[in-house]
Design a protein around this motif. Structure first.
Motif, short mmCIF file in Angstrom:
data_model
loop_
_atom_site.label_atom_id
_atom_site.label_comp_id
_atom_site.label_asym_id
_atom_site.label_seq_id
_atom_site.Cartn_x
_atom_site.Cartn_y
_atom_site.Cartn_z
N ASN A 36 0.84 -1.20 0.00
CA ASN A 36 0.00 0.00 0.00
C ASN A 36 0.87 1.25 0.00
N LYS A 37 0.54 2.18 -0.89
CA LYS A 37 1.35 3.40 -1.03
C LYS A 37 1.27 4.27 0.22
N THR A 82 0.05 5.30 4.36
CA THR A 82 0.27 4.73 5.69
C THR A 82 -1.00 4.11 6.26
N ASP A 83 -2.17 4.55 5.79
CA ASP A 83 -3.44 4.03 6.28
C ASP A 83 -3.99 3.00 5.29
N ILE A 84 -4.57 1.94 5.82
CA ILE A 84 -5.31 0.99 5.00
C ILE A 84 -6.72 0.90 5.55
N THR A 107 -6.03 -0.63 11.56
CA THR A 107 -4.66 -0.21 11.30
C THR A 107 -3.94 -1.37 10.61
N PRO A 108 -2.81 -1.11 9.96
CA PRO A 108 -2.06 -2.21 9.33
C PRO A 108 -1.74 -3.33 10.30
N VAL A 112 1.44 -6.99 5.52
CA VAL A 112 1.12 -5.66 5.00
C VAL A 112 2.38 -4.81 4.97
N HIS A 113 2.67 -4.23 3.81
CA HIS A 113 3.77 -3.27 3.66
C HIS A 113 3.17 -1.92 3.27
N THR A 114 3.22 -0.95 4.17
CA THR A 114 2.74 0.40 3.85
C THR A 114 3.88 1.25 3.32
N GLN A 115 3.51 2.42 2.81
CA GLN A 115 4.48 3.33 2.20
C GLN A 115 5.31 2.60 1.14
#
Length: 540
Positions: A32-33, A35-37, A62-63, A74-77
């Protein structure tokens, strides 16, 4: 098996969670690009209006919570920047460090969503100019309002999100103007319905200007006014809500088939490339009525398609029948809902549409808080197949829309839907349900027992040559002769049975009853104005 998912708001998180429930042995990775999903994008206007007080209420998971709940990694940013379908690999970039990583997959789901369109308007980069798409966007806007220096606002765009934001700005005591280049607000409504909504919005204190091109946002470092062809409008705050565009530029050259940036998918959610699926605001689906590709960027569609895709990836073979363009919107003083085809869309698709605009009670008239629904129902004349509905009212317009959705999806006809055993009690509905009541009016029109002029025809001058007769509960149309329904027992003095007569009452019902009487007494050229003076502006 390794499932890789790009994007983690609605469709992406739905696919990942459902697939893990289908196959717990799988490795599921979500990139996910942001920080929030899994956030509630449709709730952002109500956070701005302080109806939803805490920003945490917008975050479904939250992730970390989501990962614990589902088992998904889950990988954010982490932004996908390239797909190699032959190697079954995705190249991604960390948006903070710039580090590039390579992620393999057996199956891939592209759910990267869409971003707000930035129109060619000078001054979009000024302070207090906002694009609302994420919780962070809404937080920044509400922070600006909470600072106490915002007295006027402008919203560029009169679609659902733009109007919902405008409603919430108005509720915060901010004088708000909505401007849109389109000829009418509320896309998906026929012109006469949209025009009525615009009048109601104005009565509620929300200025809506359509057919207006905004050319600039002006101010000394921060927004102070917007300039359009029609003049300048004060705006301490500007929200740009001029549409969205799929986040699919990185797919150019990948071989994935797209139309204007939206990914084409089949009924199973597959793209044209093996083992690659797509869903959500970046994908097209097939319209349930026309079976043509359609872009329907709604959270509901994202979740429906996402769940179906997860099951298909796990071995099922399920087809999505497609959306109907269903929408519902809370506005100042009333609600708006619609589904299916508009009258103009139905004509373009080769149907022979017939419609009626009816004003019907939303619950028992004697019950406290009773009001009206204004419903436009559209059917195909030869087959009587229900094609669409549009509805306004202060009550639960969604129930009217949802009944219509059910009817359309089950290929219902006016005849087949006429005797549904719908819920009735005075606090909720009328003995003859408002949906059924409208359906009966349309059937009367098709049979010829009710002969009308539609609001669209009336606005276009279709009543030329007709003599307007006031059939309201009490005299209400200046200059028009008045007829009391219950006193008509024969030919009326001064009213020639051969002349063309337009009967107008408050809502349409009394005019219909009067038409029935007059026909019996030899009047053959009467018409009823659909919606009466409630919907139309009438002058004798």
């Amino acid at each position: 098996m390794k499932l890789l998912i790009l994007g983690g708001v609605a469709a992406g998180t739905k696919i990942a969670a459902k697939f893990m429930r289908e196959d717990r042995s799988a490795e599921v990775v979500l990139l996910n690009k942001g920080t929030d999903i899994s956030y509630a994008g449709c709730g952002l206007p109500y956070y701005i209006g302080n109806i939803i007080p805490q920003k945490e209420q917008l975050i479904v998971n939250t992730p970390a919570q989501y990962a614990r709940l589902t088992g998904v990694t889950v990988h954010t940013q982490t932004e996908a920047v390239q797909i190699d379908p032959q190697a079954k690999q995705v190249i991604a970039v960390n948006t903070v460090t710039g580090e590039r990583t390579c992620h393999g997959y057996d199956k891939l789901a592209v759910c990267v969503g869409a971003s707000p369109v930035k129109p060619p308007i000078t001054g979009c980069d000024l302070e207090n100019v906002f694009f609302i798409r994420t919780p962070d966007d809404a937080i920044r806007l509400r922070t600006a309002i909470d600072a106490g220096n915002i007295r006027t606002a402008a919203v560029v765009g009169a679609g659902y999100i733009g109007l919902e934001i405008a409603e919430n700005l108005l509720a915060r005591g901010i004088e708000t103007t909505v401007l849109d280049l389109a000829p009418h607000a509320l896309p998906g409504f026929d012109a006469e319905m949209a025009a009525y909504a615009e009048r109601k919005l104005k009565e509620a204190g929300l200025s809506v200007l359509t057919g207006v091109a905004v050319t600039a946002i002006e101010g000394d470092g921060r927004a102070q006014k917007v300039t359009a062809e029609t003049g300048s409008y004060p705006a301490d705050l500007v929200v740009i809500s001029a549409g969205i565009r799929p986040n699919t530029a990185f797919l150019e050259g990948s071989g994935i088939e797209m139309v204007k940036g939206a990914i084409l998918t089949d009924a199973q959610g597959r793209t044209n490339l093996p083992d690659i699926y797509a869903a959500g605001d970046c994908a097209m689906v097939r319209h349930a009525l026309t079976q043509k590709p359609v872009w329907s960027p709604m959270g509901s569609i994202a979740n429906i398609a996402g769940r179906l895709i997860a099951r298909n990836m796990a071995g099922a073979d399920i087809s999505y029948r497609g959306p109907l363009g269903t929408a519902v919107c809370k506005l100042p003083g009333f609600h708006a809902g619609r589904t299916g085809l508009t009258e103009q869309q139905a004509k373009a698709e080769g149907f022979e549409p017939v419609s009626v605009v009816a004003v019907v009670d939303d619950k028992a008239h004697y019950y406290p808080g009773a009001g009206s629904f204004i419903i436009k129902m559209i059917a195909d004349r030869p087959t009587l197949k229900l094609l669409g509905i549009q509805v306004f009212g202060a009550g639960a317009v969604d129930k009217i829309v949802d009944i219509a959705v059910t009817g359309i999806m089950l290929n219902g006809t006016l005849t087949g839907l006429a005797d549904l055993d719908l819920a009735y009690a005075p606090p909720f509905s009328t003995a003859i349900h408002p949906f059924t009541h409208t359906l009966n009016i349309l059937r009367n029109k098709i049979s010829g027992s009710l002969e009308t002029i539609t609001p669209a025809e009336f606005a276009a001058g279709g009543a030329g040559g007709y003599r307007i007769v006031d059939a309201c509960v009490k005299p209400s149309i200046a200059g028009a002769p008045y007829l009391e329904l219950t006193e008509v027992e024969g030919v009326v003095d001064g009213l020639d049975p051969n002349e063309k007569i337009l009967l107008v009452c408050n809502k349409g019902k009394r005019a219909y009853l009067l038409q029935n009487r007059l026909k019996y007494f030899g009047y053959r050229n009467t018409r009823v104005l659909e919606g009466g003076i409630t919907f139309n502006r009438v002058e004798a």
